[in-house]
Design a protein around this motif. Structure first.
Motif, PDB file in Angstrom:
ATOM      1  N   GLU A   1       1.045  -0.900   0.223  1.00 22.24           N
ATOM      2  CA  GLU A   1      -0.176  -0.150   0.189  1.00 22.24           C
ATOM      3  C   GLU A   1       0.669   0.878  -0.141  1.00 22.24           C
ATOM      4  OE1 GLU A   1      -0.145  -2.930   2.556  1.00 22.24           O
ATOM      5  OE2 GLU A   1      -1.881  -3.282   1.204  1.00 22.24           O
ATOM      6  N   GLN A   2       1.977   0.963   0.539  1.00 23.05           N
ATOM      7  CA  GLN A   2       2.984   2.592   0.229  1.00 23.05           C
ATOM      8  C   GLN A   2       3.917   3.067  -0.540  1.00 23.05           C
ATOM      9  OE1 GLN A   2       5.841   2.004   3.997  1.00 23.05           O
ATOM     10  NE2 GLN A   2       7.625   3.162   2.885  1.00 23.05           N
TER      11      GLN A   2
ATOM     12  N   LYS B   1       1.400   4.125  -3.372  1.00 21.02           N
ATOM     13  CA  LYS B   1       1.119   5.204  -2.511  1.00 21.02           C
ATOM     14  C   LYS B   1       1.826   6.798  -3.426  1.00 21.02           C
ATOM     15  CE  LYS B   1      -0.155   8.573   1.553  1.00 21.02           C
ATOM     16  NZ  LYS B   1      -0.208   8.870   2.415  1.00 21.02           N
TER      17      LYS B   1
ATOM     18  N   SER C   1      11.027   3.128   9.629  1.00 18.46           N
ATOM     19  CA  SER C   1       9.603   2.232   9.420  1.00 18.46           C
ATOM     20  C   SER C   1       8.324   2.365  10.488  1.00 18.46           C
ATOM     21  CB  SER C   1       9.835   0.659   8.555  1.00 18.46           C
ATOM     22  OG  SER C   1      10.384   0.205   9.670  1.00 18.46           O
ATOM     23  N   GLN C   2       6.999   1.795  10.077  1.00 19.39           N
ATOM     24  CA  GLN C   2       6.235   1.824  11.225  1.00 19.39           C
ATOM     25  C   GLN C   2       6.902   0.742  12.395  1.00 19.39           C
ATOM     26  OE1 GLN C   2       3.109   3.998  11.387  1.00 19.39           O
ATOM     27  NE2 GLN C   2       3.836   3.425  13.357  1.00 19.39           N
TER      28      GLN C   2
END
Length: 683
Positions: free
Chosen positions: A217-218, A221, A395-396
């Motif tokens: 998803e990143q 985007k 990163s998350q």
């Protein structure tokens, strides 16, 4: 009758003439004047209200310029925003008629514009023309490019070039870089190379996501940004490995210049890191220096010394004709690179001490200092974060790991203030010796592990660890006896006790503003009172309301090494070279200093000493240990922090260390054992 009529007719003629005169006067009185339009123009210029400014211009001059209202506004915004004009000051007199023409006026005025290159002063001339409007006569301005900048003519443009300075390096005492320019690898995707059809593109994205461990998803985007085209490189993340597996379609690699921190986590809290300026940073930027692409210090010395490190932007503002040829340089300044900042820190000591303190994932701090000249050799805080990842992006998962760590890796512990516990007893001993209350051979007879002065203390008591009946000052330091020093402080009394301890650096941050260091305290109120006997007794052995930073703890032991002189810690080499060191003064006599030092040597050499584990070092050291317990009430158990302060007999270093949460791990003995390998190889 004839005479009477003549008088009436004359009176009527007079009234009619007067009325007409008054009407003409009132019309001229309320008709818009040239200076009214001038003032409106100045207001629109200063408030950047270009929409309203457009309405002040003559339709003929605007038509000749070929600009619509939207184009007019965009032109002013592009030029003044490009020059980063933060304010405009206008000095204008009154408009004057052109010869005898009452319908045309001119105005000479000057304007000072505050730009990213400083103030620019310009002299202007404006022409005003009286025209008809729906409300009668009005004055409008003949627009011409020279109203933007006097040197401009039709077809000219303003070209703005910003020259960015090199950010200054931070280096250690030997010139080894602690914050410098580095290069990283940045991987990204060229969309047109992902695959020939949707299915192959989707497969490529899945493979890329799995290989680089970045959510699909990143990536999607990033690829959906408005500027992206098939042949553009779209940056995704950084990597240490520039190799691209052949099966990863669409991946490309570029190098990127970034701020680099060679010591990484070992010096994170000291050096800090930089990030690109945020909207909040720009809002706080009252001088208008930063843009969204600029890097700004966000922690540590990178933040506190931002102005010295960032340098000064340079640039050129020039007018070019429609072919791009330069016509006139409005302002030009070279960029001034940021300062190179040299610290007293030793990279090797910093790295080794961090490795020592971070073992077992402990939370704590260590400060090493040269006790004769004040140079700070290492400032360590654990746990820490990776400043290089703060620059390139977390990163998350990495951010979550930092955020959820109960030991708070972003907390700077060498500037944190702690209750110092029993290490403070050395200072209480020095105060007692100075006030002639304490002597080395003065004996207290103490029974049991608890003591209170009398019934006025209620259920409160002072506790100690070792049950020794007869205790002198040396014994009390060797075995770390709380009761002995509580009794000595009560005998001194509040006034003498405070006088004896406050000279050890309380109330001062030693000029270490760059570290955001808060002064230490011995009381919560105004540093001049200890409200009760219980508080006085507790303060004597480093509890009560006392708070000291590890930096202050290291400095507070320097009088015992220098025969009485308190040496202020310094962090910057130019302080020593330019003799800018804070005042170093004798606060106790050499006799008092040597008496305490002898006892601290016994804390190591005596088999019962709390730091006896350091006795096998290849050089002689003195030490004091302590454990401070944080709790709300007597009898409760609370978090225990363990402390050690040690120095060598050759006066080459003093080391103060604290480890949090040593409950059930041996208290201060845990800290002694933790430091032992570092001290073993230090010399």
């Amino acid at each position: 009758m004839k005479t009477k009529h003549i008088i009436i007719y004359g009176l009527l003629s007079f009234l009619i003439a007067s009325g007409l005169g008054l009407y003409v006067y009132m019309q001229s009185r309320f008709q818009e004047q040239p200076d009214t339009t001038v003032q409106k123009y100045i207001n629109t210029l200063q408030t950047k209200n270009y929409d309203e400014m457009y309405n002040l211009m003559t339709p003929e001059s605007l038509q000749q310029s070929g600009m619509t209202k939207e184009q007019f506004v965009q032109k002013y915004q592009a030029i003044f925003d490009g020059m980063n004009v933060s304010s405009i000051e206008v000095d204008a007199g009154l408009p004057a008629p052109v010869a005898d023409n009452k319908q045309q006026y001119t105005l000479n005025y000057s304007a000072q514009m505050n730009t990213f290159l400083g103030n620019i002063d310009k002299k202007y001339q404006m022409k005003l023309v009286q025209q008809d409007s729906d409300h009668g006569k009005t004055w409008r301005i003949e627009w011409q490019p020279a109203l933007i900048l006097p040197e401009m003519a039709q077809g000219d443009k303003v070209k703005v070039q910003i020259l960015h300075p090199e950010r200054g390096e931070i280096v250690d005492k030997d010139g080894y870089p602690l914050a410098t320019k580095g290069t990283i690898y940045e991987w990204g995707i060229v969309p047109g190379k992902l695959g020939a059809d949707d299915a192959s593109k989707a497969a490529s994205l899945t493979a890329i996501s799995e290989y680089y461990n970045v959510p699909e998803e990143q990536i999607q985007k990033a690829l959906k940004q408005s500027w992206v085209k098939d042949d553009y490189f779209v940056p995704i993340a950084t990597t240490t490995d520039p190799t691209i597996p052949t099966e990863l379609n669409g991946v490309s690699m570029q190098t990127k210049e970034v701020r680099n921190y060679p010591l990484g986590t070992a010096a994170a809290h000291l050096i800090g890191y930089v990030r690109q300026a945020t909207a909040e940073d720009l809002e706080k930027d009252t001088e208008g220096y930063y843009s969204a692409q600029d890097w700004i210090g966000k922690a540590g010395l990178e933040q506190s010394m931002e102005k010295q490190l960032r340098g000064t932007k340079g640039g050129r503002i020039e007018i070019v004709d429609k072919t791009g040829k330069s016509k006139s340089i409005i302002a030009e300044h070279k960029a001034v690179d940021g300062e190179k900042i040299t610290l007293t820190i030793s990279s090797s000591v910093q790295r080794e001490l961090y490795t020592t303190m971070s073992g077992n994932q402990d939370a704590g701090s260590a400060v090493m200092m040269n006790p004769t000249n004040g140079k700070l050799l290492a400032l360590v805080s654990t746990p820490a974060y990776d400043p290089n990842k703060m620059v390139t992006g977390l990163s998350q998962a990495e951010w979550d790991a930092y955020s959820n760590d109960p030991n708070l890796p972003f907390t700077n512990r060498f500037t944190n203030r702690y209750a110092p516990g029993s290490v403070f007893k050395a200072i209480t001993a020095a105060a007692g010796l100075t006030e002639k209350v304490t002597t080395p051979d003065k004996v207290h007879t103490i029974q049991g592990l608890q003591w209170r002065k009398d019934n006025s203390w209620g259920g409160y008591y002072v506790a100690r660890v070792k049950d020794v009946l007869h205790v002198n000052m040396n014994d009390a330091l060797i075995y770390s006896d709380n009761i002995y020093f509580a009794q000595e402080a009560l005998e001194m009394g509040k006034a003498k006790f405070i006088e004896g301890i406050q000279k050890f650096g309380f109330g001062s941050n030693f000029g270490l503003d760059a570290l955001y260091l808060k002064p230490s305290q011995y009381a919560n109120k105004d540093h001049s009172t200890l409200d009760s006997e219980v508080l006085l007794a507790d303060t004597a052995y480093g509890q009560g309301e006392m708070l000291m930073s590890p930096i202050h703890l290291a400095a507070s032991f320097t009088p015992f090494i220098t025969e009485g002189k308190l040496i202020s810690p310094i962090l910057f080499e130019d302080q020593a070279q330019n003799k800018k060191t804070p005042a170093n003064t004798n606060i106790i006599t050499a006799d008092v200093a040597n008496t305490v030092k002898s006892a601290l040597l016994q804390v190591v050499e005596n088999s019962g000493g709390t730091a006896h584990a350091l006795a096998d070092l290849p050089y002689q050291v003195a030490a004091k240990t302590g454990t401070a317990e944080l709790k709300l009430a007597k009898g409760e158990s609370g978090q225990e922090n363990g402390f050690v302060i040690t120095f060598d007999s050759n006066a080459s270093f003093v080391l103060a260390a604290v480890v949090e949460k040593v409950n059930g791990r041996g208290g201060s003995h845990y800290v002694v054992n933790k430091l032992h390998p570092f001290l073993q190889q230090y010399k």
